[in-house]
Each structure stands twice: as structure tokens, then as C-alpha cells.
Design an enzyme around this catalytic site. Sequence first.
Site, PDB file in Angstrom:
ATOM      1  N   GLY A  37      19.147   1.549 -21.253  1.00 37.68           N
ATOM      2  CA  GLY A  37      18.078   1.628 -20.261  1.00 37.68           C
ATOM      3  C   GLY A  37      16.771   1.056 -20.773  1.00 37.68           C
ATOM      4  CG  HIS A  43      18.290  -4.651 -21.099  1.00 33.71           C
ATOM      5  ND1 HIS A  43      17.031  -4.195 -21.363  1.00 33.71           N
ATOM      6  CD2 HIS A  43      19.087  -4.127 -22.063  1.00 33.71           C
ATOM      7  CE1 HIS A  43      17.046  -3.411 -22.433  1.00 33.71           C
ATOM      8  NE2 HIS A  43      18.278  -3.357 -22.880  1.00 33.71           N
ATOM      9  CE  LYS A 155      15.074  -7.430 -30.918  1.00 35.54           C
ATOM     10  NZ  LYS A 155      15.676  -6.158 -31.167  1.00 35.54           N
ATOM     11  NE  ARG A 193      14.214   2.014 -31.291  1.00 37.49           N
ATOM     12  CZ  ARG A 193      15.553   2.015 -31.388  1.00 37.49           C
ATOM     13  NH1 ARG A 193      16.226   0.886 -31.442  1.00 37.49           N
ATOM     14  NH2 ARG A 193      16.216   3.162 -31.428  1.00 37.49           N
TER      15      ARG A 193
END
Length: 285
Positions: A37, A43, A155, A193
Site C-alpha cells: 500500500g 506501484h 528498485k 518511505r
Amino acid sequence: MPADQEIAVVRTIEDLRASVRDWRSCRERVGLVPTMGALHEGHLTLVRRSLDLTSRTCVTLFVNPAQFGPNEDLAVYPRTEETDAAMLAAEGAHLLFAPSVEEMYPPDSVTRVHVPGISDPLEGAFRPDFFTGVATIVAKLLIQALPDVALFGEKDYQQLQVIKRMARDLDIPVEIEGVPTVREADGLALSSRNAYLTADERRAAPTLYRCLSTIAEKVSAGADPETEEKKAINELLDAGFSKVDYLTVRDAQSLEPWADRTRPGRVLAAAKLGRARLIDNVAVA
Ligand code: PAF
């Protein structure tokens, strides 16, 4: 699905399997995009690639406790399901699987998937249980959904290699597709993050990608990897990074030290900047 509709959400393995069974009965090709999420363009790029490759795309949203260490950010990891679901609906994804922790790990569940070797260096040396947590949850998701293709970002390059090895060793009949890293205009790799960075740290963050790109260029022109690694570590510390966990040129497939220069290489790094720990990697052309 028209872009302005809601996405169907299922929360149990039984409902997930029922949806995939319906698709299969209509001979649909199924793509799976596992996520935790807090979705961003990285994404969504996986989702778009899945929509290109398959006729039905299921996205999973599960903040997997098994891949967080005791001092890591499980409690504060961003949880934004409503926004995530709206973004997925706008992309035209077909299903969101968002199970509870109890659904994925019933109290009596003890089996874990460990992928020795490829899991051990780099991230594995700093986050000892991380890849067992990842391999376990991804194996479960693949077995639950049985997709034709599952998509993961480059990544998390070592994670992608671990998952490929796990799926191959367990004979899970799925194609694991790696998708190139999506970056901000200044080179910073997108990550949920990055939200932990202050404004000053955000300005320093692209130094990581710049250093990796410079090393990749120089070693492919014949420079000594160790000399370039040392220079880059100093540059990161000068830019405000507090610690470089690793910064190294490796064999792109085995992640062993890059001894045979006729084989593809990969420069990988993890470094701390404020509260964030950034990881990134670049191919040696
Ligand atoms: O890359 C991630 O977001 C996670 O590690 C994954 C693959 C969804 C497993 O929890």
C-alpha cells in the site's frame, strides 16, 4: 472497468480464489501486483504493465509484519487503503485483495520460506529476517491467487532475485516480471518511505542515485570498483547521509562480488538519511 468506478475489494483467501476462478472460467489471463500500500507512481507502473500483459489485474495490499525487524517501522508504516483503492480504480485494476494479519497468518501458522544464498548478503546482512518474511508472504500470495504473471519493481533488486529463485525452486507456475525503477525528475527512486524525509534531506537524497550512476559508468569504462565505492561513500556522508550500510558492485544475477566482468554487473546501495533508509541500484551497462 471504466476509470471512475470503484474497485472490488476482497479480504479473504476464499473470496480471492473465487474471483480468480471466475476469471479463469472466462479464459482470462491474470496478473498479480503485490504491494504494502501507500501507493505511488512506482506501484502504478507495475499495475499498468500488468494491465498490458494480462486481461485481469489483482493488486494485493498487506503490510506484512513478518518482513519488519523489531526496531523497524511496522507501527508507523503509512496505511492509506482508501486512497490506494481510488488510485487503483482510476487505473482500471480489477481487484484489490486486502487481507487482515489473522487471515494471512492464523495463530497456528508456523511455516516460513527461507531462500539461502541470495538472501544472505546486502539487505540480508542488515535485516536478518527480512527476506524470509518477503519470500513467505509472496509464496503465499502466489499460491493463493495462482496468477500467470506477478510483477515487482527493480528498485528492490535483491528482493526480485530472491522471489525469482523462490518461485523457481518451489515450481510455482508463474512468470516473475521485473519492472524498471520509477524516479523523480532529480533521480530519487520513488518509495513509500521517502515520506520520512525532511525538506533538507529530500534535497540531499538524489545524491544516492547520482553516485550509483557515476560508479556504473566508471566501472563499465574499466575503473576499479573498490576505489569508486570508497569515493561514493565519502560523497554520501558529505551530502548528509549518516551511515552507508553498503555500496557495492555485484554480479547482477548471483549478487556475489563482481569478479567476472564479462557478466552483467549491478551497483547496489543502502544508506541512512534522517529517519529514512534509502535503497537503490543501477545496472552496469
Ligand atoms: O516490495 C514490497 O512492497 C513488499 O516487500 C512485497 C513484495 C509486497 C511483500 O510484502
